[in-house]
Design a protein around this motif. Structure first.
Motif: not given
Length: 448
Positions: A86, A88, A116, A138, A141, A144, A146-147, A150, A446
């Motif tokens: 992930a 960001y 994200d 996504l 935001n 991390k 949940r990203a 996915e 992040h």
């Protein structure tokens, strides 16, 4: 190579015996016998450190090197692998990470990058690789965990390779770890060996590089010798699909003290593998309606979690003291969360690593108070040399870690920075445990 390793191990054993004798003799001769608790504490901590050195150098074996020495790599199956990370607001560093995965010697893989909801030009950078990787953008935001969740939903791999967007994976690292999974079906997760990507930037990054080396090659190696590594670290964390897939909803929805807990991404995920046999069924029942559970129900198993020294990964470390403090605050929050999760079942693992785990937790809490007593209370009450002897002992331990670094990296001069990290940890970073406890509900995943 084997002869050199034997010489190193013999030298380490002799060095540790001499060092242990010197420190224990010093404590017996110098410590105030009226401070019995301090004396016992010092002896216990010192003994545990040296015991860890012994176990590491006498029992740990890099399974990847063993496989290659047996010349069986060519007959092992090469499963499809999903490399997922992930990102960001990482437009500056993400290219290096993607390029390192594309340049991996392991070819049977897909690369999935989950953006994200970055607000910088990260999306544009990822667009440059649209024909080589899969990008998931996504709309908002989500953090991390949940990203990455996915990314897992969109994956097809039998093995998951997770990394961080500011890390560079060595060309042969993934191939080495996949060979380990195919060689031993009881292994559920493997941690690579992390070093600092920006080690040469300044004094602080060099010191952290020396610390990373020994955290992996000593501490993780010791846990790996018993198949119970407590944290498969983020820069290169590799998991068997069947070891974690059913627990992704529990991971995504992890809460602590009634609030979503966004830290402990790697520690928590490792905990699900270590605890599959003990907590797996209960977790799957809790999230029985999730596609991660309904799609396929993998059996709970007593997985081994190990560390591979030869699977290298290089990650950007903080280049200012402020950033170091932020990072260690996150890590200590993760440690606290892990203690209330992994700590509930880790006692079932081999007694040696279990004792080390729980004693380590106790020392983490007591350490700052011991330092305060040695450096302030005892000198003020008449024991003027207490602080000097205490700091000398910390420096000496750091120097021994430095020697371990030098033995592993003969051509590097970074070993001499290791004692500084021991002192920094004692005088400053250890105190962050209390700040972390007080602010544990505050979490931003992040690095920015």
């Amino acid at each position: 190579m084997i002869r050199r390793d034997r010489v190193i191990k013999s030298f380490v054993v002799i060095l540790m015996l001499i060092s242990l004798f010197v420190i224990l003799y010093g404590k017996a001769g110098i410590d105030n016998k009226n401070q019995f608790f301090l004396f016992i504490y010092g002896i216990t901590v010192t003994t545990m450190v040296f015991f860890m050195f012994f176990i590491t150098h006498l029992k740990y074996t890099d399974l990847s090197e063993e496989i290659r020495d047996k010349n069986v790599s060519h007959i092992l199956r090469k499963p499809f692998v999903s490399c997922i990370f992930a990102v960001y607001n990482e437009e500056v560093v993400v290219r290096r990470c993607i390029d390192s995965l594309l340049n991996s010697t392991y070819k049977n893989k897909e690369i999935i990058v989950v953006n994200d909801a970055s607000t910088d030009k990260t999306k544009d950078v990822l667009e440059e690789y649209k024909n080589q990787i899969r990008v998931i953008n996504l709309p908002k935001n989500v953090g991390k965990k949940r990203a990455i969740g996915e990314g897992i939903r969109a994956s097809k791999g039998e093995i998951f390779v997770f990394t961080d967007s500011d890390s560079v994976v060595a060309p042969d690292a993934i191939e080495r770890i996949i060979e380990i999974f195919m060689y031993d079906s009881d292994i559920g997760a493997v941690s690579g060996h992390g070093r600092a990507l920006n080690a040469g930037e300044n004094f602080l990054t060099k010191a952290q590089d020396s610390w990373y080396e020994t955290q992996f090659s000593v501490k993780k190696a010791m846990e790996s010798a018993y198949g119970a590594v407590t944290c498969v670290s983020g820069p290169l964390a590799v998991f068997r699909r069947e070891a974690i897939y059913n627990y992704i909803p529990a991971w995504e929805n992890d809460q602590f003290l009634g609030k979503e807990f966004r830290f402990a991404t790697d520690r928590q995920l490792t905990g699900y593998v270590l605890g599959s046999k003990y907590i797996g069924k209960k977790l799957k029942e809790k999230y029985a309606d999730s596609p991660f559970v309904k799609e396929i129900n993998y059996p709970e198993r007593d997985w081994k979690v190990i560390y591979c020294k030869s699977a290298k990964v290089y990650t950007v470390v903080p280049n200012t003291l402020k950033k170091v403090i932020r990072q260690h605050t996150r890590w200590k929050k993760s440690f606290i969360r892990s203690l209330f999760f992994t700590g509930t079942f880790y006692w079932r693992k081999h007694p040696i690593v279990a004792i080390k785990y729980y004693l380590g937790a106790v020392f983490t809490i007591l350490g700052p108070f011991i330092a305060l007593r040695h450096l302030i209370y005892l000198p003020v009450t008449g024991n003027e040399l207490s602080g000097l002897f205490y700091l000398s002992g910390i420096t000496f331990i750091g120097l021994l870690y430095g020697v371990m670094f030098k033995l592993e990296n003969p051509s590097s001069g970074t070993w001499k920075y290791r004692p500084f990290m021991s002192l920094l940890s004692t005088l400053l970073l250890s105190w962050l445990i209390f700040y972390s406890i007080l602010t544990i509900k505050k979490s931003i995943w992040h690095r920015g």
